[in-house]
Design an enzyme around this catalytic site. Structure first.
Site, short mmCIF file in Angstrom:
data_model
loop_
_atom_site.label_atom_id
_atom_site.label_comp_id
_atom_site.label_asym_id
_atom_site.label_seq_id
_atom_site.Cartn_x
_atom_site.Cartn_y
_atom_site.Cartn_z
N SER A 105 -17.17 -2.73 47.45
CA SER A 105 -18.21 -1.73 47.20
C SER A 105 -19.59 -2.31 46.94
CB SER A 105 -17.79 -0.85 46.03
OG SER A 105 -17.77 -1.61 44.84
N HIS A 124 -13.21 3.19 49.74
CA HIS A 124 -14.56 3.22 50.33
C HIS A 124 -14.52 3.18 51.85
CE1 HIS A 124 -17.42 3.09 47.01
NE2 HIS A 124 -16.59 2.31 46.37
N LYS A 141 -14.15 10.47 47.11
CA LYS A 141 -15.31 9.87 47.79
C LYS A 141 -15.59 10.64 49.09
CE LYS A 141 -15.39 5.47 45.42
NZ LYS A 141 -14.20 4.81 44.84
#
Ligand SMILES: *Cc1c(COP(=O)(O)O)cnc(C)c1O
Length: 396
Positions: free
Chosen positions: A183, A211, A242
């Protein structure tokens, strides 16, 4: 008793503040999206959310959630195995497995729980867990809860991984664990090489796609799509918090016996509530959307390419990225904070990161691109970066 403890806390909090590490929260008073309003009344463009596909305020998901709220009620008031499972939860698990090309899925309240509950039920002191040094905190915590022998290799370093694998031949079973996208840099794990080493040294692989799911690979199926390894990875974890709508929820998906064992033994699953029906329903609608169209992934990829190219052309030092995370390297901690503050004045909300979140002298501003960004949003951000970058002497 509390008096002593209170002064201890006060001292520690002050130390955190004096070290410049105190986290203050900015309050948003609009829906989460590209253009947000913060509590000071200021309208800003948001470049620091994990809202990669712009789905946080998507009408289709809101409608699905509302419908489920009316038809299936508010909460489950139970863990899954007692009376906390609706058809919606089963449906969502199935859709997640289809998305990743895996055999079965188990839902959790968050990916933090998925990672916290994946190791201890599967591995014992006879086994080995081989972990990338930059893996997410929840993986680190999950590994701590397990008695397996731990090995660690520095970020994406395949020579070190191979060394760990050689040593780990002493154990019974071996699993290599990695984030899909890291990240802070935005780099993708070298899953092809990891998989090849796993084959060579008889190990399994676990990837946390938090992610990368929805982002990486042409259709956003994650690192297994990018590296042509669909169905070949034993364990995948991920979040619904997310790219996938951003509400709440996590999952482990992979080999069916692994998932079956987790349903029997994984503590955050057995002893914690399931996600509310409306979140499960919105999740189902979201995966239906992913199966129907690639529009959002295409837009995200085009946006990211455009932003990175324009920022490089403006003279910024951008870390090589294969995700929607662009690290604008400034190296100096103070400069990163100054620059983020000035960008906020320009209406661009980004966050500067510095030691210990990133290595010493590697301070940066992390920009997160979204399919929710329009070209004008990107242009405004690039113009603001260019203006402030010149002002602070970052670029010429
Ligand atoms: C965000 C994140 C998590 C935690 O996800 P939640 O669902 O918010 O708990 C876990 N792993 C990685 C790699 C993440 O980036």
């Amino acid at each position: 008793m509390y008096n002593n403890f209170q002064s201890y806390l006060q001292t520690t909090l002050k130390e955190i503040e004096e070290a410049g590490l105190y986290k203050n929260e900015r309050v948003i008073v609009s829906p989460q999206r590209a253009a947000i309003k913060v509590s000071t009344g200021k309208d800003v463009l948001n470049f620091c959310a994990n809202n990669y596909l712009g789905l946080s305020d998507n009408q289709e998901l809101i409608d699905a959630a509302k419908k489920a709220l009316d038809e299936r009620g508010f909460g489950m008031s139970s863990v899954r195995f007692i009376c906390g499972t609706q058809d919606l939860h089963k449906e969502l698990e199935q859709k997640i497995a289809e998305f990743f090309g895996t055999e079965d899925t188990i839902l959790y309240a968050a990916c933090f729980d998925a990672n916290g509950g994946v190791f201890e039920p599967l591995f014992t002191e006879e086994d080995a867990i081989i972990s990338d040094a930059l893996n997410h905190a929840s993986i680190i915590d999950g590994v701590r809860l397990c008695k397996a022998k731990r090995y660690r290799y520095s970020n994406a370093n395949m020579e070190e991984l191979e060394e760990c694998l050689k040593q780990a031949q002493a154990q019974r079973y071996r699993v290599i664990v990695t984030d899909g996208v890291f990240s802070m840099d935005g780099n993708v794990c070298p899953l092809d090489q990891i998989h090849a080493l796993a084959e060579k040294y008889n190990a399994m692989v676990m990837v946390d796609e938090s992610h990368s799911a929805g982002v990486v690979g042409q259709t956003g199926r994650g690192t297994t799509e990018l590296h042509n390894l669909r169905g070949k990875i034993e364990i995948i974890t991920g979040t619904l918090g997310k790219a996938f709508g951003g509400a709440i929820g996590g999952f482990t998906t992979g080999k069916k016996e692994i998932i079956a064992m987790l349903r029997q033994r994984s503590r955050p699953y057995l002893f914690s509530n399931s996600i509310p029906p409306m979140v499960a329903a919105a999740g189902c609608a979201m995966f239906d959307m992913m199966a129907r169209t690639n529009e959002l992934q295409d837009k995200l990829h085009a946006n990211t390419e455009y932003f990175v190219a324009q920022m490089k052309a403006a003279g910024f030092d951008i870390k090589p990225t294969q995700s929607a995370i662009c690290a604008v390297m400034l190296y100096d901690a103070k400069l990163s904070q100054q620059m983020a503050e000035k960008l906020l004045d320009e209406g661009i909300y980004v966050v500067g990161f510095y030691y210990p979140v990133v290595p010493k002298d590697q301070a940066r501003i992390r920009v997160q691109i979204s399919a929710g960004h329009e070209r004008e949003h990107l242009d405004k951000a690039i113009a603001a970066f260019t203006k402030i970058g010149k002002e602070l002497g970052v670029i010429k």
